[in-house]
Structure formats: C-alpha cells, structure tokens
Design a protein around this motif. Sequence first.
Motif, PDB file in Angstrom:
ATOM      1  N   ARG A 215       0.809  -1.238   0.000  1.00  0.00           N
ATOM      2  CA  ARG A 215       0.000   0.000   0.000  1.00  0.00           C
ATOM      3  C   ARG A 215       0.833   1.275   0.000  1.00  0.00           C
ATOM      4  O   ARG A 215       0.319   2.365   0.213  1.00  0.00           O
ATOM      5  CB  ARG A 215      -0.937   0.068   1.210  1.00  0.00           C
TER       6      ARG A 215
ATOM      7  N   GLN B  97      -6.186   1.681  -1.614  1.00  0.00           N
ATOM      8  CA  GLN B  97      -5.233   1.068  -0.691  1.00  0.00           C
ATOM      9  C   GLN B  97      -4.340   0.062  -1.407  1.00  0.00           C
ATOM     10  O   GLN B  97      -4.106  -1.048  -0.917  1.00  0.00           O
ATOM     11  CB  GLN B  97      -5.984   0.378   0.465  1.00  0.00           C
ATOM     12  N   SER B  98      -3.898   0.425  -2.622  1.00  0.00           N
ATOM     13  CA  SER B  98      -3.003  -0.490  -3.326  1.00  0.00           C
ATOM     14  C   SER B  98      -1.603   0.122  -3.419  1.00  0.00           C
ATOM     15  O   SER B  98      -1.423   1.321  -3.221  1.00  0.00           O
ATOM     16  CB  SER B  98      -3.550  -0.807  -4.717  1.00  0.00           C
ATOM     17  N   THR B  99      -0.654  -0.722  -3.728  1.00  0.00           N
ATOM     18  CA  THR B  99       0.727  -0.277  -3.852  1.00  0.00           C
ATOM     19  C   THR B  99       0.878   0.482  -5.167  1.00  0.00           C
ATOM     20  O   THR B  99       0.367   0.039  -6.193  1.00  0.00           O
ATOM     21  CB  THR B  99       1.660  -1.505  -3.842  1.00  0.00           C
TER      22      THR B  99
ATOM     23  N   HIS C 253      -5.497   6.568  -4.376  1.00  0.00           N
ATOM     24  CA  HIS C 253      -4.609   5.705  -3.592  1.00  0.00           C
ATOM     25  C   HIS C 253      -5.200   5.456  -2.212  1.00  0.00           C
ATOM     26  O   HIS C 253      -5.169   4.339  -1.699  1.00  0.00           O
ATOM     27  CB  HIS C 253      -3.226   6.346  -3.465  1.00  0.00           C
TER      28      HIS C 253
END
Length: 393
Positions: free
Chosen positions: A29, A184-186, A180
């Motif tokens: 995240r 909640q992702s990288t 983002h």
Amino acid sequence: MATVTLRNIHKSYGDNEVIKGVDLDIDDREFVVFVGPSGCGKSTLLRMIAGLEDITAGELLVDGERMNEVPPDKRGLAMVFQTYALYPHMSVAENMAFSLRLAGMSKAKRWERAKEVARTLQLEPLLDRKPKALSGGQRQRVAIGRALVRNPRVFLFDEPLSNLDAALRVQMRLELSSLHDSLQSTMIYVTHDQVEAMTLADKIVVLQGGVVEQVGSPLELYHHPNNLFVAGFIGSPKMNFLPVMTTGVQDSGTNVRLPGDAVVTVPVQPKMLMVGDRATLGIRPEHLRIDANNPTVMGEVLVVERLGGETYLYVKIAGGDTFIVQADGDSRAKVRDHVPIYIDGHLCHLFNADGLAVPQAERHHLTLSTPEVSQTQASHQTYAQHPQSSQTD
Ligand SMILES: Nc1ncnc2c1ncn2[C@@H]1O[C@H](COP(=O)(O)OP(=O)(O)OP(=O)(O)O)[C@@H](O)[C@H]1O
Ligand SMILES: [Mg+2]
C-alpha cells in the motif's frame, strides 16, 4: 497485499549500463515515487518491474515471489503511461473493458466492472464517448481506468500527468492521491517533477545516473538530504549553495567563513570537518530572511519575481554568488536595492568536499526523529526554536 523488492538490479543495453545495482523495498500500500533528472533510469526501472524490459542482473520479487522470468500479463501489475494511447475507434467503456475481453471475461461482467471503475473515476457520464470527444484530463482518467479494471496488485505510473496543463495536473494529482487512499493499493510513480513527488509520495527514491542517491519520506529528504545532489533536487526553488572554509570546530557547532568573510555557526556534529577544510553551505530560499537588525551578508537584488503569496529575490552577495531569497508577497524590494540577509546557522546544511552531508548535531537530529512525534509536528518543534520573525524591508 503487494510488496515489491528489488535486489541489486542491473540493466545494460550492450556495453551501456544504465541501472547500476538498485536495492529497494516497497511496502504493501505504499505510494513510492521515483524522481531524478532526464535519462537517470526511472522509466527503465519501472519497465523492468512491469516486465517490459529484461532484468540484466539482480532479482525482482512481488510478495516475495521471484518475477524475473514471469511474463508481464502474469505479474498482476498494471502500467499507465505518459502517452495514454487509447483506441480511437472504441468508446470509453470499450477502452476500459478491452483488457478484460483479452482475459476472457464475459461481456456482462466486463461491462459491470467498467461501470464500477467509471464511477470511481467520475467517468460514468462519458462511457459512450469516443476518446476524441474527451479533454486531456478525461483521457488520462480513462487510461487510469484501463489499469484499474484489472484490479492489479501494483499500479505503475510513468509520468502520467506530463501531457496535461498546469491546472489539470494539480487536479489529477489530488485525484490520484484520493484514489490511492480509497484503493489502498501499492503504487509506483515516476516523475521528474519534484512537487509531484513531494505531494504524492509516502517514500521518494532519488535516482541519478542509474544509482539510488537517497530513499526517504518527503520531509526526511527535505530536512536531511544525504548529499548535494539530493539537497539541490528536492525543494523548489532549489537550495542555495555557497563555497565556505571551516574556521572553527566546537561541540556546539562548526564555524564556516562565507566568501564575503561573514562567519556562520552550523550545529553539525563536531570533528566531521577540520579547520581549513573546504565545504559547501546550503540554505533554502524559504529559510533566508531580509533583516536589517541582524544582517549576515549584504546583497544586491538582481531580479524580483512576485508570485503574490511570496516574492523571490535573486540577490548577488559578496563574493559574486547568487542567492534566491523568499520574501513576503508584499515585499517592497526592487532591482538594484542593497538588502541585508540574515543566515540562521540552525537552518543551514553543510556538505564536505565530496558533497556528502555533514550529520546534524545530536539535539537537532533527535528532535526530528523522536518516534512518538509525527514528522510534521517534529519539524514544527525544531523550527519553533528558530522562529522566522516577520520580514522587514
Ligand atoms: N532501448 C534502449 N536502448 C539503449 N539505451 C536505452 C534504451 N532505453 C533507454 N536507454 C538509455 O537508458 C538511460 C535511462 O533511460 P530512461 O528512459 O530510463 O530515463 P528516464 O529517467 O526515464 O528519463 P526521462 O525523464 O527523460 O523519461 C538513458 O540514458 C537512455 O538513453
Ligand atoms: Mg522516462
């Protein structure tokens, strides 16, 4: 859940080594930004992570699993490019659903997914339009949507906002930030715009010539640049630099003589510089002050840039060096004025003859790294000890 690990990654094109051993840990995240001047290897690094370039040596892991030999479409990553290259004959919905069709998803499911993503990106009213009937920002949103529909483990962005005008860039920057937050992702994001890097990143990776110069949070890099390159690259306008000579070393700080003979005491760790050593003093424009009561050096104003909220004065100081000084928006300074400039040693950085930062003294350092105090609060605390009194000119 997606972590990305780079272990001693190298890339060569023939004899030309362009990535020279990069080690990096990207947390789940995290929003990581690669910055650096043109040609430093940002895109190459990103394309190796995406699988669009072979890795010459080293190892790439996603969630701990080696990816070097895994083809791009099996890595679970999605990339958004600067040139968004939408299919002109397809509608927004078709453009977004296209990769799902290739993946064999049913038409009903594809449509449902495209609609869901369009809602997130406020593209719903535009689903039936062709790309030529969209603004630049809308097209870029479709390109992001095309990545989003695939539910990737990691998003890779290569200068996605460079083709947009200034106002749109700011708007899209905010949208990416909230995206983002909600996904909640990288995310790994390449830019050469350090304002984008500072505002978007949890962690900035500064690259130069295929080498990582420093990795840290935006404020770590701003307050504690490791070397002259990072100090000059992070911050806008850039940090002022002056050649200085060490004239005294005490526990409380190191004295350095400026070209015009003024002496400034910088609270760096003692014995890192010796009397007679040459060094570079660095101070940011926002940390200089026009102050008739406390002048360190005098300077002649060469150029005045009025931005409304603040004024940038380009000032020639004794010895011939030019400083940029951030003054108040309503500063009355004008070209050819002679202005007194106060240099607060506590706000200065020192770099040795090799361009490496001389570590700040313990007290200053500790204030910034106390774990229970957030970075922002901590930096306010430090600065509260050296308040910038109102500018007088
Ligand atoms: N296919 C290629 N063949 C040979 N050299 C290449 C190739 N692709 C990139 N390079 C070289 O690798 C270096 C890094 O290029 P890269 O595109 O990664 O830079 P960048 O940091 O993304 O720059 P920019 O900000 O201009 O996009 C450059 O010197 C470039 O000329
Ligand atoms: Mg590039």
